[in-house]
Design a protein around this motif. Structure first.
Motif, short mmCIF file in Angstrom:
data_model
loop_
_atom_site.label_atom_id
_atom_site.label_comp_id
_atom_site.label_asym_id
_atom_site.label_seq_id
_atom_site.Cartn_x
_atom_site.Cartn_y
_atom_site.Cartn_z
N LYS A 1 0.61 -18.31 15.41
CA LYS A 1 1.85 -17.58 15.15
C LYS A 1 2.75 -18.47 14.26
O LYS A 1 3.14 -19.56 14.66
CB LYS A 1 2.54 -17.22 16.47
CG LYS A 1 1.68 -16.23 17.26
CD LYS A 1 2.45 -15.49 18.32
CE LYS A 1 2.43 -16.21 19.64
NZ LYS A 1 2.87 -15.32 20.74
N PRO A 2 3.03 -17.98 13.04
CA PRO A 2 3.75 -18.83 12.08
C PRO A 2 5.28 -18.70 12.20
O PRO A 2 5.81 -17.62 12.48
CB PRO A 2 3.31 -18.26 10.72
CG PRO A 2 3.04 -16.82 10.99
CD PRO A 2 2.60 -16.70 12.41
N ILE A 3 5.96 -19.82 11.92
CA ILE A 3 7.42 -19.83 11.86
C ILE A 3 7.86 -20.64 10.65
O ILE A 3 7.49 -21.81 10.53
CB ILE A 3 8.04 -20.48 13.12
CG1 ILE A 3 7.55 -19.80 14.40
CG2 ILE A 3 9.57 -20.41 13.06
CD1 ILE A 3 7.99 -20.53 15.65
N PRO A 4 8.62 -20.06 9.71
CA PRO A 4 9.19 -20.84 8.62
C PRO A 4 10.65 -21.21 8.91
O PRO A 4 11.21 -20.76 9.91
CB PRO A 4 9.11 -19.89 7.42
CG PRO A 4 9.01 -18.52 8.02
CD PRO A 4 8.82 -18.62 9.50
#
Lengths: 224, 225
Positions: free
Chosen positions: B65-68
Protein backbone atom coordinates in the motif's frame (compact mmCIF):
# COMPACT_ATOMS: atom_id res chain seq x y z
CA UNK A 1 -25.78 14.65 27.38
CA UNK A 2 -23.78 17.53 28.79
CA UNK A 3 -20.28 17.67 27.35
CA UNK A 4 -17.35 19.69 28.60
CA UNK A 5 -16.18 21.66 25.61
CA UNK A 6 -14.33 24.42 27.38
CA UNK A 7 -14.25 27.78 25.68
CA UNK A 8 -14.17 27.55 21.91
CA UNK A 9 -13.87 30.58 19.64
CA UNK A 10 -13.60 30.74 15.88
CA UNK A 11 -12.38 33.71 13.87
CA UNK A 12 -13.53 33.60 10.28
CA UNK A 13 -14.93 35.36 7.27
CA UNK A 14 -18.37 34.48 5.89
CA UNK A 15 -17.27 33.77 2.33
CA UNK A 16 -14.09 31.87 3.22
CA UNK A 17 -14.22 28.18 2.33
CA UNK A 18 -11.47 27.53 4.89
CA UNK A 19 -13.42 29.04 7.78
CA UNK A 20 -16.56 27.19 6.69
CA UNK A 21 -14.64 23.89 6.89
CA UNK A 22 -14.05 24.47 10.57
CA UNK A 23 -17.66 25.44 11.23
CA UNK A 24 -18.89 22.26 9.53
CA UNK A 25 -16.60 20.11 11.68
CA UNK A 26 -17.58 21.85 14.93
CA UNK A 27 -21.27 21.63 14.14
CA UNK A 28 -21.07 17.98 13.11
CA UNK A 29 -19.63 17.23 16.52
CA UNK A 30 -22.11 19.46 18.31
CA UNK A 31 -19.37 21.64 19.80
CA UNK A 32 -20.58 24.99 21.19
CA UNK A 33 -18.48 27.90 19.98
CA UNK A 34 -18.48 31.66 19.62
CA UNK A 35 -17.96 32.96 16.12
CA UNK A 36 -16.18 36.23 15.32
CA UNK A 37 -16.54 37.68 11.83
CA UNK A 38 -13.32 39.39 10.78
CA UNK A 39 -12.88 42.26 8.35
CA UNK A 40 -9.77 41.29 6.41
CA UNK A 41 -9.10 44.89 5.39
CA UNK A 42 -9.02 45.82 9.06
CA UNK A 43 -7.87 42.80 11.02
CA UNK A 44 -8.67 42.71 14.72
CA UNK A 45 -5.92 42.84 17.33
CA UNK A 46 -7.10 39.46 18.54
CA UNK A 47 -6.61 37.88 15.12
CA UNK A 48 -3.12 39.33 14.81
CA UNK A 49 -2.30 38.11 18.31
CA UNK A 50 -3.64 34.61 17.68
CA UNK A 51 -2.18 34.17 14.21
CA UNK A 52 0.95 36.31 13.99
CA UNK A 53 2.55 33.96 11.46
CA UNK A 54 -0.05 34.09 8.68
CA UNK A 55 -2.50 36.77 9.91
CA UNK A 56 -5.33 34.83 8.27
CA UNK A 57 -8.59 33.14 9.08
CA UNK A 58 -9.68 30.65 10.24
CA UNK A 59 -8.23 30.68 13.72
CA UNK A 60 -9.62 28.39 16.39
CA UNK A 61 -9.02 29.24 20.02
CA UNK A 62 -9.73 26.52 22.56
CA UNK A 63 -9.41 27.49 26.21
CA UNK A 64 -7.16 30.38 25.19
CA UNK A 65 -4.89 28.25 22.97
CA UNK A 66 -4.91 29.36 19.32
CA UNK A 67 -4.54 27.26 16.19
CA UNK A 68 -4.31 28.30 12.55
CA UNK A 69 -4.49 26.47 9.18
CA UNK A 70 -7.83 24.82 8.47
CA UNK A 71 -6.60 21.25 7.94
CA UNK A 72 -4.52 21.39 11.13
CA UNK A 73 -7.60 22.70 12.95
CA UNK A 74 -9.83 19.93 11.53
CA UNK A 75 -7.45 17.23 12.75
CA UNK A 76 -7.28 18.91 16.16
CA UNK A 77 -11.06 18.98 16.37
CA UNK A 78 -11.15 15.29 15.53
CA UNK A 79 -8.44 14.47 18.09
CA UNK A 80 -10.26 16.43 20.79
CA UNK A 81 -13.93 15.52 20.28
CA UNK A 82 -14.32 11.86 19.43
CA UNK A 83 -17.96 11.73 18.29
CA UNK A 84 -18.76 11.75 14.55
CA UNK A 85 -15.14 11.11 13.57
CA UNK A 86 -13.97 12.86 10.41
CA UNK A 87 -10.77 10.88 10.01
CA UNK A 88 -10.73 7.12 9.47
CA UNK A 89 -9.50 4.73 12.17
CA UNK A 90 -6.91 2.77 10.22
CA UNK A 91 -3.48 4.42 9.79
CA UNK A 92 -3.35 3.76 6.04
CA UNK A 93 -6.79 5.25 5.44
CA UNK A 94 -5.88 8.22 7.63
CA UNK A 95 -2.72 8.75 5.58
CA UNK A 96 -4.77 8.73 2.37
CA UNK A 97 -7.22 11.22 3.87
CA UNK A 98 -4.33 13.52 4.78
CA UNK A 99 -2.84 13.07 1.31
CA UNK A 100 -6.03 13.94 -0.57
CA UNK A 101 -6.98 16.90 1.61
CA UNK A 102 -3.49 18.38 1.14
CA UNK A 103 -3.74 17.67 -2.61
CA UNK A 104 -6.94 19.70 -2.66
CA UNK A 105 -5.20 22.65 -0.99
CA UNK A 106 -1.84 22.39 -2.75
CA UNK A 107 -2.98 21.57 -6.30
CA UNK A 108 -6.74 21.88 -6.87
CA UNK A 109 -7.64 25.15 -5.27
CA UNK A 110 -4.69 27.17 -6.58
CA UNK A 111 -5.23 25.83 -10.13
CA UNK A 112 -8.94 26.63 -10.04
CA UNK A 113 -8.30 30.10 -8.66
CA UNK A 114 -5.74 30.84 -11.37
CA UNK A 115 -8.00 29.42 -14.06
CA UNK A 116 -10.50 32.13 -13.20
CA UNK A 117 -8.61 35.05 -11.74
CA UNK A 118 -5.59 35.62 -13.95
CA UNK A 119 -5.37 38.47 -16.42
CA UNK A 120 -3.23 36.57 -18.94
CA UNK A 121 -5.36 34.25 -21.11
CA UNK A 122 -2.61 31.72 -21.77
CA UNK A 123 -1.96 31.33 -18.04
CA UNK A 124 -5.69 31.01 -17.46
CA UNK A 125 -5.93 28.24 -20.04
CA UNK A 126 -2.93 26.39 -18.60
CA UNK A 127 -4.46 26.56 -15.14
CA UNK A 128 -7.78 25.32 -16.52
CA UNK A 129 -5.93 22.27 -17.91
CA UNK A 130 -4.30 21.70 -14.53
CA UNK A 131 -7.66 22.04 -12.79
CA UNK A 132 -9.24 19.43 -15.05
CA UNK A 133 -6.34 17.05 -14.35
CA UNK A 134 -6.71 17.60 -10.61
CA UNK A 135 -10.48 17.08 -10.74
CA UNK A 136 -9.91 13.86 -12.67
CA UNK A 137 -7.74 12.50 -9.86
CA UNK A 138 -10.54 13.25 -7.41
CA UNK A 139 -13.14 11.71 -9.72
CA UNK A 140 -11.07 8.52 -9.83
CA UNK A 141 -10.60 8.53 -6.06
CA UNK A 142 -14.30 8.80 -5.26
CA UNK A 143 -15.57 5.27 -4.69
CA UNK A 144 -18.54 5.76 -2.34
CA UNK A 145 -21.21 8.32 -1.67
CA UNK A 146 -18.59 10.53 0.01
CA UNK A 147 -14.79 10.47 0.10
CA UNK A 148 -15.23 9.47 3.74
CA UNK A 149 -17.50 6.54 2.84
CA UNK A 150 -21.14 6.70 3.86
CA UNK A 151 -20.59 9.83 5.94
CA UNK A 152 -18.60 12.98 5.27
CA UNK A 153 -14.99 13.04 6.37
CA UNK A 154 -11.88 15.19 6.18
CA UNK A 155 -11.53 15.01 2.40
CA UNK A 156 -15.20 15.89 1.80
CA UNK A 157 -14.94 18.87 4.11
CA UNK A 158 -11.71 20.00 2.40
CA UNK A 159 -13.34 19.52 -1.01
CA UNK A 160 -16.27 21.77 -0.07
CA UNK A 161 -14.67 24.44 -2.25
CA UNK A 162 -15.30 22.26 -5.29
CA UNK A 163 -18.91 21.57 -4.33
CA UNK A 164 -19.98 25.15 -3.67
CA UNK A 165 -17.36 27.79 -4.41
CA UNK A 166 -16.30 26.40 -7.78
CA UNK A 167 -19.82 26.52 -9.29
CA UNK A 168 -20.14 30.10 -8.03
CA UNK A 169 -16.82 30.99 -9.68
CA UNK A 170 -17.91 29.27 -12.88
CA UNK A 171 -21.09 31.32 -13.00
CA UNK A 172 -19.28 34.55 -12.18
CA UNK A 173 -16.56 34.30 -14.81
CA UNK A 174 -18.12 32.10 -17.47
CA UNK A 175 -15.85 29.13 -16.90
CA UNK A 176 -16.87 25.47 -17.07
CA UNK A 177 -14.72 22.97 -15.23
CA UNK A 178 -16.93 20.67 -13.15
CA UNK A 179 -19.24 19.37 -15.87
CA UNK A 180 -21.37 16.33 -15.10
CA UNK A 181 -20.35 14.79 -18.43
CA UNK A 182 -16.66 14.81 -17.58
CA UNK A 183 -17.02 14.23 -13.82
CA UNK A 184 -20.28 12.38 -13.14
CA UNK A 185 -19.28 11.06 -9.71
CA UNK A 186 -17.78 14.33 -8.49
CA UNK A 187 -20.75 16.28 -9.78
CA UNK A 188 -23.17 14.02 -7.91
CA UNK A 189 -20.95 14.13 -4.82
CA UNK A 190 -21.12 17.95 -4.92
CA UNK A 191 -24.89 17.85 -4.72
CA UNK A 192 -24.92 15.26 -1.91
CA UNK A 193 -22.38 17.32 0.01
CA UNK A 194 -24.16 20.66 -0.26
CA UNK A 195 -27.44 19.01 0.72
CA UNK A 196 -25.98 17.35 3.80
CA UNK A 197 -27.95 18.75 6.79
CA UNK A 198 -24.90 20.21 8.57
CA UNK A 199 -23.25 21.54 5.42
CA UNK A 200 -26.46 23.13 4.15
CA UNK A 201 -26.62 25.33 7.26
CA UNK A 202 -23.01 26.36 6.82
CA UNK A 203 -22.75 27.72 3.33
CA UNK A 204 -22.59 31.44 2.57
CA UNK A 205 -25.42 32.98 0.48
CA UNK A 206 -24.76 31.98 -3.13
CA UNK A 207 -25.73 35.24 -4.83
CA UNK A 208 -23.41 37.24 -2.59
CA UNK A 209 -20.59 34.84 -3.40
CA UNK A 210 -21.21 35.10 -7.15
CA UNK A 211 -21.29 38.90 -6.82
CA UNK A 212 -17.99 38.85 -4.94
CA UNK A 213 -16.36 36.70 -7.64
CA UNK A 214 -17.78 38.85 -10.43
CA UNK A 215 -16.21 41.93 -8.84
CA UNK A 216 -12.91 40.15 -8.41
CA UNK A 217 -12.91 39.03 -12.04
CA UNK A 218 -13.76 42.51 -13.23
CA UNK A 219 -10.92 44.11 -11.29
CA UNK A 220 -8.41 41.62 -12.69
CA UNK A 221 -9.47 41.79 -16.29
CA UNK A 222 -9.90 45.59 -16.18
CA UNK A 223 -6.26 46.06 -15.24
CA UNK A 224 -5.07 44.41 -18.47
CA UNK B 1 10.54 -5.38 15.97
CA UNK B 2 7.78 -6.48 13.58
CA UNK B 3 5.71 -9.35 14.82
CA UNK B 4 4.83 -10.54 11.36
CA UNK B 5 6.56 -10.53 8.01
CA UNK B 6 6.21 -6.91 6.93
CA UNK B 7 7.08 -5.68 3.50
CA UNK B 8 8.42 -2.15 3.75
CA UNK B 9 9.88 -0.31 0.75
CA UNK B 10 11.04 3.26 0.27
CA UNK B 11 11.44 4.77 -3.19
CA UNK B 12 13.83 7.71 -3.06
CA UNK B 13 16.83 9.55 -4.40
CA UNK B 14 20.03 10.14 -2.46
CA UNK B 15 20.35 13.81 -1.69
CA UNK B 16 16.64 14.51 -1.29
CA UNK B 17 15.74 16.19 2.00
CA UNK B 18 12.21 14.83 1.75
CA UNK B 19 13.42 11.25 1.38
CA UNK B 20 15.80 11.88 4.28
CA UNK B 21 12.88 12.81 6.52
CA UNK B 22 11.39 9.37 5.99
CA UNK B 23 14.73 7.65 6.51
CA UNK B 24 15.18 9.42 9.85
CA UNK B 25 11.73 8.25 10.97
CA UNK B 26 12.41 4.66 9.92
CA UNK B 27 15.81 4.65 11.62
CA UNK B 28 14.30 6.06 14.82
CA UNK B 29 11.75 3.25 14.88
CA UNK B 30 14.27 0.59 13.90
CA UNK B 31 12.18 -0.50 10.93
CA UNK B 32 13.92 -2.63 8.34
CA UNK B 33 13.10 -1.66 4.79
CA UNK B 34 14.09 -2.10 1.20
CA UNK B 35 15.40 1.07 -0.43
CA UNK B 36 14.92 1.66 -4.14
CA UNK B 37 17.01 4.42 -5.72
CA UNK B 38 15.02 6.17 -8.43
CA UNK B 39 16.36 7.97 -11.46
CA UNK B 40 14.24 11.11 -11.74
CA UNK B 41 15.28 11.59 -15.35
CA UNK B 42 13.86 8.16 -16.11
CA UNK B 43 11.17 7.34 -13.59
CA UNK B 44 10.43 3.70 -12.96
CA UNK B 45 7.04 2.17 -13.72
CA UNK B 46 6.82 1.41 -10.02
CA UNK B 47 7.14 5.08 -9.08
CA UNK B 48 4.57 6.14 -11.65
CA UNK B 49 2.21 3.43 -10.43
CA UNK B 50 2.66 4.26 -6.76
CA UNK B 51 2.55 8.06 -7.10
CA UNK B 52 0.53 8.91 -10.19
CA UNK B 53 -0.52 12.26 -8.76
CA UNK B 54 2.87 13.85 -8.19
CA UNK B 55 5.29 11.30 -9.73
CA UNK B 56 7.82 12.23 -7.03
CA UNK B 57 9.87 10.68 -4.26
CA UNK B 58 9.66 9.74 -1.47
CA UNK B 59 7.03 7.03 -1.81
CA UNK B 60 6.61 4.65 1.09
CA UNK B 61 5.09 1.25 0.46
CA UNK B 62 3.88 -0.92 3.34
CA UNK B 63 2.49 -4.35 2.43
CA UNK B 64 1.94 -3.08 -1.12
CA UNK B 65 0.00 0.00 0.00
CA UNK B 66 1.73 3.17 -1.23
CA UNK B 67 1.88 6.56 0.51
CA UNK B 68 3.50 9.68 -1.01
CA UNK B 69 4.31 13.06 0.62
CA UNK B 70 7.03 12.99 3.26
CA UNK B 71 5.07 14.47 6.18
CA UNK B 72 2.09 12.17 5.56
CA UNK B 73 4.53 9.23 5.46
CA UNK B 74 6.22 10.24 8.72
CA UNK B 75 2.85 10.45 10.51
CA UNK B 76 1.88 7.06 9.13
CA UNK B 77 5.15 5.55 10.35
CA UNK B 78 4.50 7.07 13.79
CA UNK B 79 1.02 5.56 13.96
CA UNK B 80 2.12 2.15 12.76
CA UNK B 81 5.25 1.64 14.88
CA UNK B 82 4.43 3.10 18.24
CA UNK B 83 7.72 3.14 20.18
CA UNK B 84 9.96 6.24 20.11
CA UNK B 85 7.03 8.54 19.31
CA UNK B 86 7.49 11.31 16.75
CA UNK B 87 4.28 13.24 17.40
CA UNK B 88 3.20 14.33 20.87
CA UNK B 89 0.20 12.63 22.44
CA UNK B 90 -1.52 15.85 23.52
CA UNK B 91 -3.92 17.03 20.76
CA UNK B 92 -2.89 20.69 21.00
CA UNK B 93 0.82 19.88 20.86
CA UNK B 94 0.15 17.55 17.92
CA UNK B 95 -1.64 20.36 16.13
CA UNK B 96 1.28 22.72 16.75
CA UNK B 97 3.70 20.10 15.41
CA UNK B 98 1.61 19.81 12.24
CA UNK B 99 1.36 23.59 11.95
CA UNK B 100 5.11 24.16 12.17
CA UNK B 101 6.07 21.31 9.87
CA UNK B 102 3.62 22.66 7.29
CA UNK B 103 5.10 26.11 7.84
CA UNK B 104 8.53 24.77 6.95
CA UNK B 105 7.19 23.31 3.71
CA UNK B 106 5.17 26.39 2.78
CA UNK B 107 7.48 29.20 3.85
CA UNK B 108 11.04 27.92 4.15
CA UNK B 109 11.69 25.24 1.56
CA UNK B 110 10.77 27.21 -1.57
CA UNK B 111 12.12 30.55 -0.42
CA UNK B 112 15.48 29.16 0.73
CA UNK B 113 15.99 27.38 -2.58
CA UNK B 114 15.06 30.47 -4.57
CA UNK B 115 17.30 32.62 -2.37
CA UNK B 116 20.18 30.95 -4.19
CA UNK B 117 18.80 29.34 -7.34
CA UNK B 118 17.25 32.39 -8.97
CA UNK B 119 18.92 34.30 -11.76
CA UNK B 120 17.00 37.56 -11.33
CA UNK B 121 18.63 39.56 -8.55
CA UNK B 122 15.49 41.33 -7.35
CA UNK B 123 13.61 38.04 -7.17
CA UNK B 124 16.52 36.46 -5.32
CA UNK B 125 16.64 39.28 -2.77
CA UNK B 126 12.94 38.95 -2.16
CA UNK B 127 13.41 35.27 -1.38
CA UNK B 128 16.33 35.98 0.92
CA UNK B 129 14.09 38.31 2.89
CA UNK B 130 11.25 35.81 3.01
CA UNK B 131 13.61 33.07 4.17
CA UNK B 132 14.96 35.34 6.86
CA UNK B 133 11.46 36.14 8.12
CA UNK B 134 10.47 32.49 8.13
CA UNK B 135 13.59 31.40 9.99
CA UNK B 136 12.93 34.11 12.54
CA UNK B 137 9.54 32.59 13.34
CA UNK B 138 11.22 29.23 13.88
CA UNK B 139 13.94 30.81 16.03
CA UNK B 140 11.21 32.25 18.25
CA UNK B 141 9.29 28.99 18.34
CA UNK B 142 12.30 26.95 19.43
CA UNK B 143 12.73 29.04 22.61
CA UNK B 144 15.08 27.22 24.98
CA UNK B 145 14.20 23.70 23.95
CA UNK B 146 16.88 21.28 22.85
CA UNK B 147 14.70 20.17 19.96
CA UNK B 148 11.36 21.43 18.62
CA UNK B 149 10.00 18.16 20.02
CA UNK B 150 11.46 18.85 23.49
CA UNK B 151 14.12 16.58 24.96
CA UNK B 152 13.80 14.24 22.00
CA UNK B 153 13.36 15.24 18.36
CA UNK B 154 9.93 15.07 16.79
CA UNK B 155 7.98 15.86 13.62
CA UNK B 156 9.08 19.47 13.32
CA UNK B 157 12.75 18.61 13.80
CA UNK B 158 12.48 15.93 11.12
CA UNK B 159 10.76 18.39 8.76
CA UNK B 160 13.49 20.92 9.53
CA UNK B 161 16.33 18.62 8.43
CA UNK B 162 16.16 20.74 5.29
CA UNK B 163 17.32 23.71 7.35
CA UNK B 164 19.98 21.82 9.29
CA UNK B 165 21.70 20.08 6.38
CA UNK B 166 20.58 21.45 3.02
CA UNK B 167 20.41 25.21 3.65
CA UNK B 168 24.06 25.37 4.78
CA UNK B 169 25.02 23.67 1.49
CA UNK B 170 23.04 26.18 -0.61
CA UNK B 171 24.59 29.02 1.34
CA UNK B 172 28.10 27.84 0.71
CA UNK B 173 27.39 27.41 -2.99
CA UNK B 174 25.65 30.75 -3.40
CA UNK B 175 27.85 32.77 -1.07
CA UNK B 176 24.84 33.61 1.07
CA UNK B 177 25.04 34.51 4.76
CA UNK B 178 21.52 33.67 5.81
CA UNK B 179 21.48 30.83 8.33
CA UNK B 180 24.29 31.75 10.68
CA UNK B 181 24.81 31.58 14.43
CA UNK B 182 24.80 35.41 14.54
CA UNK B 183 21.42 35.69 12.82
CA UNK B 184 19.77 32.68 14.48
CA UNK B 185 21.69 31.57 17.58
CA UNK B 186 19.10 29.10 18.89
CA UNK B 187 18.23 27.61 15.52
CA UNK B 188 21.89 27.28 14.63
CA UNK B 189 22.66 25.48 17.89
CA UNK B 190 19.64 23.26 17.29
CA UNK B 191 20.96 22.36 13.83
CA UNK B 192 24.29 21.22 15.26
CA UNK B 193 22.55 19.07 17.90
CA UNK B 194 20.24 17.62 15.29
CA UNK B 195 22.74 16.66 12.61
CA UNK B 196 24.95 15.10 15.28
CA UNK B 197 22.19 13.03 16.83
CA UNK B 198 23.15 9.38 16.16
CA UNK B 199 19.89 8.51 14.43
CA UNK B 200 20.05 11.56 12.18
CA UNK B 201 23.77 11.26 11.44
CA UNK B 202 23.25 7.77 10.11
CA UNK B 203 20.35 8.88 7.93
CA UNK B 204 21.94 11.90 6.26
CA UNK B 205 23.44 11.43 2.81
CA UNK B 206 27.22 11.95 2.39
CA UNK B 207 27.75 15.72 2.08
CA UNK B 208 30.30 15.87 -0.76
CA UNK B 209 28.25 14.26 -3.55
CA UNK B 210 25.20 16.35 -2.57
CA UNK B 211 27.33 19.49 -2.55
CA UNK B 212 28.85 18.63 -5.94
CA UNK B 213 25.45 17.96 -7.50
CA UNK B 214 23.92 21.20 -6.17
CA UNK B 215 26.98 23.19 -7.18
CA UNK B 216 26.77 21.89 -10.76
CA UNK B 217 23.14 22.91 -10.81
CA UNK B 218 24.02 26.39 -9.60
CA UNK B 219 26.69 26.79 -12.23
CA UNK B 220 24.42 25.72 -15.05
CA UNK B 221 21.87 28.25 -13.84
CA UNK B 222 24.31 31.18 -13.91
CA UNK B 223 25.66 29.99 -17.24
CA UNK B 224 22.23 30.33 -18.79
CA UNK B 225 22.03 34.04 -17.88
Amino acid sequence: MAKEYGEVQLFGVGGSPYARRVRIALEMKGVQYTYFEEDLRNKSDLLLKYNPVHKKVPVLVHNGKPLAESLVILEYIDDTWGNHPILPQQPYDRALAQFWSRFIDDKCLPAITKAAFTANKEERDNSAEESLEALQFLENELKHKFFGGETIGLVDIAAGFIAFWLPAIEEAVGLKLLSCEKFPKLHKWGQEFTNHPVVKENLPPRDKLVGFFKARYASITASK
Amino acid sequence: MAASQEEVTLLGVTGSAFVCRVQIALKLKGVEYKYVEENLGNKSDLLLKYNPVYKKVPVFVHNEKPIPESLVIVEYIDETWKHNPILPSDPYQRALARFWSKFIDDRVVGAAWKAVYTVDEEEREKNVEESFEALQFLENELKDKKFFGGEEFGLVDIAAVYIAFWIPIFQEIGGLELFTSENFPKLYKWSQEFVNHPVVKESLPPRDPVFAFLKRRYESLSASK
